[in-house]
Design a protein around this motif. Sequence first.
Motif, PDB file in Angstrom:
ATOM      1  N   ALA A 151       0.815  -1.216   0.000  1.00 43.12           N
ATOM      2  CA  ALA A 151       0.000   0.000   0.000  1.00 43.12           C
ATOM      3  C   ALA A 151       0.847   1.263   0.000  1.00 43.12           C
ATOM      4  O   ALA A 151       0.370   2.334  -0.405  1.00 43.12           O
ATOM      5  CB  ALA A 151      -0.938  -0.003   1.205  1.00 43.12           C
ATOM      6  N   ASP A 152       2.111   1.165   0.446  1.00 48.22           N
ATOM      7  CA  ASP A 152       2.942   2.380   0.477  1.00 48.22           C
ATOM      8  C   ASP A 152       3.485   2.763  -0.891  1.00 48.22           C
ATOM      9  O   ASP A 152       4.124   3.804  -1.046  1.00 48.22           O
ATOM     10  CB  ASP A 152       4.085   2.234   1.481  1.00 48.22           C
ATOM     11  CG  ASP A 152       5.086   1.122   1.105  1.00 48.22           C
ATOM     12  OD1 ASP A 152       5.081   0.643  -0.038  1.00 48.22           O
ATOM     13  OD2 ASP A 152       5.883   0.752   2.001  1.00 48.22           O
ATOM     14  N   LEU A 172       6.915   2.427  -7.262  1.00 47.61           N
ATOM     15  CA  LEU A 172       7.762   3.573  -7.619  1.00 47.61           C
ATOM     16  C   LEU A 172       9.139   3.124  -8.075  1.00 47.61           C
ATOM     17  O   LEU A 172       9.674   3.634  -9.068  1.00 47.61           O
ATOM     18  CB  LEU A 172       7.878   4.521  -6.418  1.00 47.61           C
ATOM     19  CG  LEU A 172       6.601   5.300  -6.068  1.00 47.61           C
ATOM     20  CD1 LEU A 172       6.746   5.974  -4.707  1.00 47.61           C
ATOM     21  CD2 LEU A 172       6.312   6.342  -7.156  1.00 47.61           C
ATOM     22  N   VAL A 173       9.724   2.167  -7.383  1.00 48.68           N
ATOM     23  CA  VAL A 173      11.055   1.697  -7.765  1.00 48.68           C
ATOM     24  C   VAL A 173      10.988   0.925  -9.084  1.00 48.68           C
ATOM     25  O   VAL A 173      11.823   1.126  -9.979  1.00 48.68           O
ATOM     26  CB  VAL A 173      11.662   0.825  -6.650  1.00 48.68           C
ATOM     27  CG1 VAL A 173      12.946   0.148  -7.127  1.00 48.68           C
ATOM     28  CG2 VAL A 173      11.942   1.672  -5.414  1.00 48.68           C
ATOM     29  N   ALA A 174      10.000   0.047  -9.228  1.00 52.03           N
ATOM     30  CA  ALA A 174       9.895  -0.754 -10.443  1.00 52.03           C
ATOM     31  C   ALA A 174       9.652   0.113 -11.675  1.00 52.03           C
ATOM     32  O   ALA A 174      10.263  -0.107 -12.737  1.00 52.03           O
ATOM     33  CB  ALA A 174       8.773  -1.782 -10.289  1.00 52.03           C
ATOM     34  N   PRO A 203      29.364   2.274  -2.459  1.00 51.30           N
ATOM     35  CA  PRO A 203      29.003   3.606  -2.959  1.00 51.30           C
ATOM     36  C   PRO A 203      27.764   3.596  -3.852  1.00 51.30           C
ATOM     37  O   PRO A 203      26.953   4.531  -3.804  1.00 51.30           O
ATOM     38  CB  PRO A 203      30.251   4.036  -3.741  1.00 51.30           C
ATOM     39  CG  PRO A 203      31.364   3.250  -3.159  1.00 51.30           C
ATOM     40  CD  PRO A 203      30.766   1.929  -2.787  1.00 51.30           C
ATOM     41  N   ALA A 204      27.611   2.550  -4.649  1.00 54.85           N
ATOM     42  CA  ALA A 204      26.430   2.466  -5.510  1.00 54.85           C
ATOM     43  C   ALA A 204      25.158   2.364  -4.671  1.00 54.85           C
ATOM     44  O   ALA A 204      24.140   3.020  -4.973  1.00 54.85           O
ATOM     45  CB  ALA A 204      26.537   1.262  -6.441  1.00 54.85           C
ATOM     46  N   LEU A 205      25.205   1.581  -3.604  1.00 51.80           N
ATOM     47  CA  LEU A 205      24.041   1.465  -2.719  1.00 51.80           C
ATOM     48  C   LEU A 205      23.763   2.791  -2.013  1.00 51.80           C
ATOM     49  O   LEU A 205      22.595   3.182  -1.843  1.00 51.80           O
ATOM     50  CB  LEU A 205      24.262   0.353  -1.691  1.00 51.80           C
ATOM     51  CG  LEU A 205      24.463  -1.063  -2.233  1.00 51.80           C
ATOM     52  CD1 LEU A 205      24.496  -2.069  -1.079  1.00 51.80           C
ATOM     53  CD2 LEU A 205      23.384  -1.435  -3.232  1.00 51.80           C
ATOM     54  N   ASP A 206      24.821   3.477  -1.604  1.00 48.93           N
ATOM     55  CA  ASP A 206      24.627   4.771  -0.935  1.00 48.93           C
ATOM     56  C   ASP A 206      23.995   5.784  -1.881  1.00 48.93           C
ATOM     57  O   ASP A 206      23.086   6.541  -1.496  1.00 48.93           O
ATOM     58  CB  ASP A 206      25.965   5.306  -0.420  1.00 48.93           C
ATOM     59  CG  ASP A 206      26.513   4.491   0.738  1.00 48.93           C
ATOM     60  OD1 ASP A 206      25.715   3.756   1.361  1.00 48.93           O
ATOM     61  OD2 ASP A 206      27.722   4.578   1.008  1.00 48.93           O
ATOM     62  N   LEU A 207      24.465   5.826  -3.119  1.00 47.38           N
ATOM     63  CA  LEU A 207      23.909   6.763  -4.097  1.00 47.38           C
ATOM     64  C   LEU A 207      22.459   6.415  -4.426  1.00 47.38           C
ATOM     65  O   LEU A 207      21.620   7.313  -4.596  1.00 47.38           O
ATOM     66  CB  LEU A 207      24.763   6.757  -5.363  1.00 47.38           C
ATOM     67  CG  LEU A 207      26.161   7.361  -5.209  1.00 47.38           C
ATOM     68  CD1 LEU A 207      27.009   7.047  -6.430  1.00 47.38           C
ATOM     69  CD2 LEU A 207      26.058   8.867  -4.994  1.00 47.38           C
ATOM     70  N   LEU A 208      22.158   5.133  -4.500  1.00 43.74           N
ATOM     71  CA  LEU A 208      20.777   4.730  -4.750  1.00 43.74           C
ATOM     72  C   LEU A 208      19.888   5.115  -3.573  1.00 43.74           C
ATOM     73  O   LEU A 208      18.736   5.547  -3.771  1.00 43.74           O
ATOM     74  CB  LEU A 208      20.719   3.223  -5.001  1.00 43.74           C
ATOM     75  CG  LEU A 208      19.361   2.621  -5.380  1.00 43.74           C
ATOM     76  CD1 LEU A 208      18.772   3.309  -6.594  1.00 43.74           C
ATOM     77  CD2 LEU A 208      19.496   1.115  -5.630  1.00 43.74           C
ATOM     78  N   ASP A 254      13.220   9.396   0.178  1.00 40.90           N
ATOM     79  CA  ASP A 254      11.846   9.570   0.686  1.00 40.90           C
ATOM     80  C   ASP A 254      11.092   8.250   0.834  1.00 40.90           C
ATOM     81  O   ASP A 254       9.905   8.255   1.184  1.00 40.90           O
ATOM     82  CB  ASP A 254      11.059  10.507  -0.243  1.00 40.90           C
ATOM     83  CG  ASP A 254      11.632  11.915  -0.274  1.00 40.90           C
ATOM     84  OD1 ASP A 254      12.136  12.359   0.788  1.00 40.90           O
ATOM     85  OD2 ASP A 254      11.591  12.549  -1.341  1.00 40.90           O
ATOM     86  N   LEU A 255      11.761   7.142   0.559  1.00 46.34           N
ATOM     87  CA  LEU A 255      11.133   5.826   0.665  1.00 46.34           C
ATOM     88  C   LEU A 255      11.773   5.062   1.827  1.00 46.34           C
ATOM     89  O   LEU A 255      12.862   4.493   1.673  1.00 46.34           O
ATOM     90  CB  LEU A 255      11.296   5.044  -0.643  1.00 46.34           C
ATOM     91  CG  LEU A 255      10.785   5.722  -1.928  1.00 46.34           C
ATOM     92  CD1 LEU A 255      10.948   4.777  -3.114  1.00 46.34           C
ATOM     93  CD2 LEU A 255       9.359   6.184  -1.783  1.00 46.34           C
TER      94      LEU A 255
END
Length: 364
Positions: free
Chosen positions: A240-241, A246-248, A326-331, A337-338
């Motif tokens: 429901a959130d 949004l990501v997909a 770093p890739a995870l941090d940037l993502l 906001d999620l």
Amino acid sequence: MTTCTPQSLPRPEPAEQSAELLWNAVSAADEYTATKLVLRMLDEGAGPESVLLDVIAVVQGRVGEEWAANRISVAQEHAATAINDRAVAAVSVHSAARTTATRGRITVACVDGEWHGLPARLLAETLKLRGWQVDYLGAQVPTPHLIAHLHNTRADAVALSSSIATRLPTAHAAITACQAVGVPVLVGGAAFGPEGRYAKLLGADIWAPDARTAADRLAEGALPRPGADHQQFDDLPHLADQEYTLVARNSASLVRNVFTALEDAFPAMRSYSDLQRERTAEDLAHIVEFLATALYLDDEELFTSFITWTAQILVARHVPAHGLPPALDLLARELKDLPRATRILRAGTHSLASAPFTAAGNIA
């Protein structure tokens, strides 16, 4: 003229020895020897189900392990899988005259987007040996076509296979659609997690860890057909959130933005070859896809397992894994906001920090 009594038949080789012989043929891309070996095993008295599950399936598992360890290439993995599929066909043809359909009818298919068809093929052939009439539909079966097939055949059950966890949202839709037309669903494959943890969550009627167990479970009795009033319980209230949606839906833009940010953070990336850039973008796309699936299931362990596996795959290919955090941090910045997404990404970063890698990205 002499006759060969049952007592004088040659004793079949142990499955482990046969699997090693088949591996030697498969790894050498020798289709002729592989097929000849399988037929010889059958002629010497080996049970066809054992040949399928204790020999061919074992060798196919080794193919995957060798690819993950970078000891064989993608091309070699594809060739080996094709030879194993040919070996399965040889068992099927050899055993066809000895098997008669005395039970019900089962449809076996891979979830749409799932191209690993051999596990489902092994199940289909095992069920044939057990006396079922089997419709094997192969890899990547679109759900609407699967449902049309079920309408035309009135199958007693459908067996869905998936090896890739990112196909689980599609699997969920397929399970629901099959049950809506009154057909119970058995699921299997690595995608459904340890001990089939996602099978129940997605509403499957039954889960089996392998083809032999699936055949045993089906032999216990007919699965109850879902009634017209069958309803799926809302076991995924977290959707429901809208974080999964949004990501997909924004996966392509997320990959672009993170790739650009990585170039700014690591200027050396600007000198990457086209192939290196393509591989980096593919890795980022997989990260986003697994994040979306973890959001769908609300299971951060799915993501952390994937990200540590990815690091191991990179290291095996002599690619430093230190670019993943770093890739995870940037993502995470892109998705600030999620809350569920950022929590899962933080868990992924923590799992990499806890993994036995050196600063250079090698396993310690």
